[in-house]
Design an enzyme around this catalytic site. Structure first.
Site, PDB file in Angstrom:
ATOM      1  N   HIS A 234       0.831  -1.207   0.067  1.00 40.93           N
ATOM      2  CA  HIS A 234      -0.018   0.022  -0.009  1.00 40.93           C
ATOM      3  C   HIS A 234       0.979   1.421   0.036  1.00 40.93           C
ATOM      4  O   HIS A 234       0.480   2.008  -0.960  1.00 40.93           O
ATOM      5  CB  HIS A 234      -1.111   0.207   1.047  1.00 40.93           C
ATOM      6  CG  HIS A 234      -2.032   1.122   0.863  1.00 40.93           C
ATOM      7  ND1 HIS A 234      -2.837   1.347  -0.053  1.00 40.93           N
ATOM      8  CD2 HIS A 234      -1.702   2.584   1.404  1.00 40.93           C
ATOM      9  CE1 HIS A 234      -3.361   2.480  -0.173  1.00 40.93           C
ATOM     10  NE2 HIS A 234      -2.610   3.174   0.886  1.00 40.93           N
ATOM     11  N   TYR A 238       1.254   5.325  -2.488  1.00 40.69           N
ATOM     12  CA  TYR A 238       1.793   6.693  -2.248  1.00 40.69           C
ATOM     13  C   TYR A 238       3.101   7.074  -2.839  1.00 40.69           C
ATOM     14  O   TYR A 238       3.338   8.395  -2.651  1.00 40.69           O
ATOM     15  CB  TYR A 238       1.264   6.958  -0.770  1.00 40.69           C
ATOM     16  CG  TYR A 238      -0.082   6.731  -0.664  1.00 40.69           C
ATOM     17  CD1 TYR A 238      -1.078   7.457  -1.308  1.00 40.69           C
ATOM     18  CD2 TYR A 238      -0.365   5.940   0.738  1.00 40.69           C
ATOM     19  CE1 TYR A 238      -2.298   7.008  -0.938  1.00 40.69           C
ATOM     20  CE2 TYR A 238      -1.951   5.465   0.650  1.00 40.69           C
ATOM     21  CZ  TYR A 238      -2.679   6.206   0.010  1.00 40.69           C
ATOM     22  OH  TYR A 238      -4.205   6.083   0.122  1.00 40.69           O
ATOM     23  N   HIS A 385      -9.252   0.435 -11.128  1.00 37.96           N
ATOM     24  CA  HIS A 385      -9.068   1.621 -10.167  1.00 37.96           C
ATOM     25  C   HIS A 385      -7.619   1.846 -10.324  1.00 37.96           C
ATOM     26  O   HIS A 385      -7.532   2.915 -10.284  1.00 37.96           O
ATOM     27  CB  HIS A 385      -9.272   0.829  -8.665  1.00 37.96           C
ATOM     28  CG  HIS A 385      -8.389   1.537  -7.476  1.00 37.96           C
ATOM     29  ND1 HIS A 385      -9.168   2.763  -7.094  1.00 37.96           N
ATOM     30  CD2 HIS A 385      -7.484   0.946  -7.028  1.00 37.96           C
ATOM     31  CE1 HIS A 385      -8.104   2.979  -6.303  1.00 37.96           C
ATOM     32  NE2 HIS A 385      -7.185   1.920  -5.908  1.00 37.96           N
ATOM     33  N   PHE A 386      -6.814   0.996 -10.491  1.00 39.73           N
ATOM     34  CA  PHE A 386      -5.408   1.333 -10.303  1.00 39.73           C
ATOM     35  C   PHE A 386      -4.925   2.001 -11.739  1.00 39.73           C
ATOM     36  O   PHE A 386      -3.927   2.764 -11.790  1.00 39.73           O
ATOM     37  CB  PHE A 386      -4.334   0.288  -9.802  1.00 39.73           C
ATOM     38  CG  PHE A 386      -4.302  -1.025 -10.718  1.00 39.73           C
ATOM     39  CD1 PHE A 386      -3.461  -0.626 -11.963  1.00 39.73           C
ATOM     40  CD2 PHE A 386      -4.512  -2.145  -9.998  1.00 39.73           C
ATOM     41  CE1 PHE A 386      -3.060  -2.104 -12.303  1.00 39.73           C
ATOM     42  CE2 PHE A 386      -4.091  -3.165 -10.770  1.00 39.73           C
ATOM     43  CZ  PHE A 386      -3.667  -3.148 -12.056  1.00 39.73           C
ATOM     44  N   HIS A 387      -5.653   1.945 -12.814  1.00 41.90           N
ATOM     45  CA  HIS A 387      -5.248   2.695 -14.120  1.00 41.90           C
ATOM     46  C   HIS A 387      -5.588   3.971 -13.926  1.00 41.90           C
ATOM     47  O   HIS A 387      -5.081   4.952 -14.830  1.00 41.90           O
ATOM     48  CB  HIS A 387      -5.815   1.892 -15.511  1.00 41.90           C
ATOM     49  CG  HIS A 387      -4.879   0.680 -15.697  1.00 41.90           C
ATOM     50  ND1 HIS A 387      -5.160  -0.503 -15.259  1.00 41.90           N
ATOM     51  CD2 HIS A 387      -3.953   0.757 -16.371  1.00 41.90           C
ATOM     52  CE1 HIS A 387      -4.062  -1.297 -15.713  1.00 41.90           C
ATOM     53  NE2 HIS A 387      -3.277  -0.695 -16.608  1.00 41.90           N
ATOM     54  N   ARG A 448      -9.382 -10.642 -13.037  1.00 42.44           N
ATOM     55  CA  ARG A 448      -8.476  -9.961 -13.357  1.00 42.44           C
ATOM     56  C   ARG A 448      -7.363 -11.051 -13.379  1.00 42.44           C
ATOM     57  O   ARG A 448      -7.696 -12.213 -13.301  1.00 42.44           O
ATOM     58  CB  ARG A 448      -8.010  -8.986 -12.479  1.00 42.44           C
ATOM     59  CG  ARG A 448      -7.554  -9.424 -10.948  1.00 42.44           C
ATOM     60  CD  ARG A 448      -7.043  -8.258 -10.047  1.00 42.44           C
ATOM     61  NE  ARG A 448      -5.815  -7.656 -10.290  1.00 42.44           N
ATOM     62  CZ  ARG A 448      -5.226  -7.051  -9.275  1.00 42.44           C
ATOM     63  NH1 ARG A 448      -5.561  -7.022  -8.012  1.00 42.44           N
ATOM     64  NH2 ARG A 448      -4.089  -6.767  -9.356  1.00 42.44           N
ATOM     65  N   ARG A 449      -6.150 -10.714 -13.981  1.00 41.15           N
ATOM     66  CA  ARG A 449      -4.800 -11.474 -13.833  1.00 41.15           C
ATOM     67  C   ARG A 449      -5.251 -12.839 -14.686  1.00 41.15           C
ATOM     68  O   ARG A 449      -4.590 -13.991 -14.407  1.00 41.15           O
ATOM     69  CB  ARG A 449      -4.265 -11.802 -12.539  1.00 41.15           C
ATOM     70  CG  ARG A 449      -4.149 -10.737 -11.446  1.00 41.15           C
ATOM     71  CD  ARG A 449      -3.330 -11.351 -10.420  1.00 41.15           C
ATOM     72  NE  ARG A 449      -3.057 -10.334  -9.399  1.00 41.15           N
ATOM     73  CZ  ARG A 449      -3.802 -10.298  -8.412  1.00 41.15           C
ATOM     74  NH1 ARG A 449      -4.712 -10.872  -8.033  1.00 41.15           N
ATOM     75  NH2 ARG A 449      -3.227  -9.593  -7.449  1.00 41.15           N
TER      76      ARG A 449
END
Ligand code: HAS
Ligand code: CU
Length: 589
Positions: A234, A238, A385-387, A448-449
């Site tokens: 996590h 950041y 989300h992470f794109h 996913r994956r």
């Protein structure tokens, strides 16, 4: 923030630092090119539009895509920006150029080793592969070279941090009573967070994954290596985000024609990230058996607090941009938006990245809710989300920021502003298609994956639209994103080959509207904040780790994991709190 470069450019004033920034950016951009190409192959393969690889090779491509983009591109770019920011904001060169080249060299060697191990997956006879994805925890196993490369890369980042701390220490000697310049403050707090969090992955790689891949130990405790990974997994998000925030806080307001709204608020935000980034990693493990629900609940609560610094950022950065627009004559509640410099690719790219981060933050909130997470975990929602977050808030800000930063370190003018503008808009549009469709596909349950999401004899259903339409959107979006990277690399290459100019870019950064003078000095007490961050980590992780080792067959696994329950979690917390209380009481009484 006073201007460090005066009339002359960064490259004239700090030639050694400019060379380090250029080298870091070069490796970042090469990785971006290869990683983006892998992304294109995947997007077309998964959607069954065009299949140029075997499905078995999909995981090699996916690992290359994740490692080269999420780890190498982002972190090398961070190193470049941070090196630039420390030199310009302290107005002094690094202590030793040789030391700076040492960390660039170590990180580059690590990158090459890890990449060779990954690409080895394409050559079956080689006996070398690393199809472990960018999350590389057990039970998937990579060739030892992969982990060794990663370890070198991480040690390289530690040395880079040491470089910036040494600069700061040297600056401090002649500036005893001054506040830490804002950009350096951002770099130092981010690096402290990185030191705290990489400890987890270092333990996992050095004590478990390397010995295991070398055959020195027979087994590992998979839940332990997963948990150590997410302890770092996590905060790393950041670590990617903070260079983007540094640019949003200190450069975007200027590009908008204004000044940062509040310096103290920016400091508070970076401190909150230092304190809260690590004690939340378990929100990636809501579905892992073997961790008691109580600990997951604590991670969820911490995650919700962690929304605060980003919400503060939304407020401060938008307020600063609005101030800029009003300086340029903008008026009205929203009409001021029209007064912003939308023809400047650096501004527009960062603004679009920020706008998309608002959506990414929203899907993050959904992820963070323990009960809703059960619906979307391991589905295409999460890549959606992470794109938006790392793939746009971070990557698009880095590309847009390059249009302003690269000329400062090369001394040449940006080759083409219109191509730059087209590039950032293309990224935004491509991502609107791809990530929206990924989120919706995730809600339909598409995993996913996997290279083969189209299971035989099973039909995924969408409440609106169709699976076909989602596939087309993903393939179209992925193609636009790849073309956008091609345009970016072309523009940057021609920029760096261009002719030298006296003043290739207006690099002056104005003072914030509200400076640090009146704010409490305790904000700059880095030792104290590090101490509090460490205490929070101990509180959040000691009991879960103890439980995982105790119930999962010890440090090296081997036994069957015992599922933990809500009451087991709370029992463990309750017994520990009671015994701590009794001990304290004993001391007091
Ligand atoms: Fe996340 C999964 C929760 C933020 C990246 N996340 C992932 C994964 C990645 C990732 C890579 O709780 C997948 C890992 C894997 O492979 O499994 N995430 C959150 C939450 C936030 C969040 C609560 N994520 C990020 C950021 C990332 C990132 C940032 C990369 C950089 N995420 C999760 C959870 C999971 C997860 C669960 C696990 C899911 C699962 O089940 O596997 C928050 O930090 C988000 C806060 C953001 C906001 C938005 C504020 C808006 C701003 C915009 C300002 C506007 C501007 C424009 C600048 C509240 C700041 C101005 C311009 C004008 C024109 C005015
Ligand atoms: Cu997370």
């Amino acid at each position: 923030m006073a201007t460090a470069s005066g009339g002359s450019e960064f490259v004239d004033k700090f030639p050694d630092e400019a060379a380090i920034v250029k080298a870091s950016f070069l490796i970042a951009f090469v990785s971006l090119g290869i990683g983006a190409f892998f992304g294109l192959i995947q997007a077309l393969h998964r959607t069954n539009v065009l299949r140029v690889i075997d499905s078995a090779d999909y995981y090699t491509v996916l690992t290359g895509h994740g490692v080269l983009l999420a780890i190498v591109f982002t972190i090398f770019f961070l190193c470049g920006v941070f090196h630039w920011a420390v030199a310009r904001s302290l107005d002094r060169p690094a202590e030793s150029a040789l030391f700076s080249w040492a960390w660039v060299g170590l990180m580059t060697t690590g990158t090459v080793l890890a990449t060779v191990a990954i690409l080895g997956g394409f050559v079956p006879n080689l006996g070398m592969s690393a199809d472990v994805l960018f999350t590389f925890y057990a039970p998937l196993q990579a060739h030892p070279i992969f982990y060794i490369g990663l370890a070198m890369f991480i040690v390289g980042t530690w040395l880079a941090g040491a470089d910036w701390f040494l600069s700061y220490r040297a600056w401090r000697k002649n500036h005893e009573d001054e506040r830490i310049p804002l950009q350096t403050f951002m770099v130092l707090t981010t690096m402290i967070m990185w030191y705290v969090s990489t400890l987890g992955v270092a333990v996992s790689v050095v004590f478990f994954l390397i010995p295991w891949s070398l055959g020195l130990i027979e087994s590992v405790n998979p839940l332990l290596t997963r948990t150590l990974f997410w302890y770092f997994g996590h905060p790393i998000v950041y670590f990617w985000l903070m260079p983007a925030y540094l640019l949003w806080y200190t450069v975007l307001p200027k590009l908008a024609g204004g000044r940062l709204f509040s310096d103290p608020l920016a400091r508070v935000v970076f401190l909150l990230f230092l304190l809260l980034s690590t004690p939340v990693g378990i929100h990636h493990q809501y579905l892992d058996p073997g961790i008691a629900e109580g600990f997951k609940f604590i991670a969820m609560t911490n995650t919700m607090f962690l929304l605060l610094p980003s919400l503060l950022t939304a407020f401060t950065v938008v307020a600063s941009v609005e101030h800029g627009a009003r300086q340029r004559g903008g008026e009205g509640y929203l009409r001021w938006l029209g007064a912003l410099p939308w023809r400047d690719p650096a501004f527009t790219g960062m603004a679009l990245a920020g706008a998309m981060f608002a959506a990414g933050g929203f899907s993050g909130m959904i992820n963070a809710g323990m009960n809703i997470n059960y619906l979307i975990h391991n589905t295409l929602w999460v890549p959606g989300h992470f794109h938006l977050t790392v793939g746009t808030a971070v990557a698009l800000t880095m590309m847009a920021g390059s249009y302003w930063l690269v000329p400062q370190v090369t001394g040449t003018k940006l080759y083409s502003r219109p191509i730059g503008l087209l590039q950032v808009i293309m990224w935004f549009v491509g991502m609107v298609f791809m990530s929206n469709a990924m989120h919706r596909a995730g809600l339909a349950g598409i995993p996913r994956r996997t290279a083969e999401p189209q299971y035989q004899n099973f039909e995924f259903l969408t409440p609106i639209g169709s699976i076909f339409e989602l596939r087309v959107q993903i393939a179209l979006g992925g193609t636009l994103l790849f073309l956008s990277v091609v345009l970016f690399l072309f523009n940057i290459l021609l920029t760096s080959l261009g002719e030298e100019s006296d003043r290739p870019v207006d690099s002056y950064l104005p003072e914030p509207l509200s400076g640090p003078e009146g704010s409490p000095r305790v904000l700059d007490n880095l030792a104290m904040w590090t101490g509090i961050a460490a205490v929070l980590v101990v509180l959040a992780y000691t009991l879960p780790l103890a439980g995982i080792i105790q119930n999962g067959g010890g440090l090296f696994g081997g036994g069957l994991p015992v599922p933990a329950t809500v009451s087991a979690g709370f029992d463990l917390v309750a017994t520990t709190v009671t015994s701590a209380f009794n001990t304290l009481w004993g001391v007091v009484a």
